[in-house]
Scaffold this motif. Sequence first.
Motif: not given
Length: 218
Positions: A170-175, A194-214
């Motif tokens: 159930d990856f979608d619910s877990i994600a 914080s710069a650390e969170v913004i950088k991580l969010v941007m990285e994950l958004s590029r890595l995963s469209p699912e993360f970006e949408a969530l």
Amino acid sequence: MSTDAPNSLGTYLRDRRTRLDPATFGLSGSRRRTPGLRREEVASRANISPTWYTWLEQGRGGAPSADVLDRIAKGLMLTEPEREHIYMLGLGRLPEARYQPVDGITPRLQRVLDGMVLSPAIIKTAMWDVVGWNRAAAVLLTDYSKLPREGRNILRLMFGSDHVRARNADFDSIARFVVGAFRADVARAGASTSAEVIKLVMELSRLSPEFEALWQDN
């Protein structure tokens, strides 16, 4: 000014001030009638008016601002619990949370993890970096010792690995739960902007469209 006793903030500041060694700051310890730093020396270190600092110790001048308390905390080299204490004495509340990166855990805490022989256990930061784990976690979850430091991040592992997706039916619910929990953790830690969170969010958004949408779905 909120106080537990008459001029409790001033009493506490005076106590902290007299505990400081002038030599630590390159100041002469001779010809001092009282131990510790002088009021004007603390005021100078805190970059505030000596008169204003004196008034605070004397219980005059009204409630200090959060900025003044932070300056005094730095000037007196207060620990984080001591900083929180002067906020309670001066303003009747705790300071706003501020993010403090964590690189690892203490040997004592590692021994606690190691004592949980049959239970997989990890310790993560607000950024979801895994900074501590036991052998059971390495066997059943991930052997973090074989990963580079930047790779020991639960979000990077989850959204950047097809293997992790395949292990969760159930990856979608877990994600969705994980992204919501991550958002709550960084907010609680005072790290949302914080710069650390913004950088991580941007990285994950590029890595995963699912993360970006969530993440954008909030």
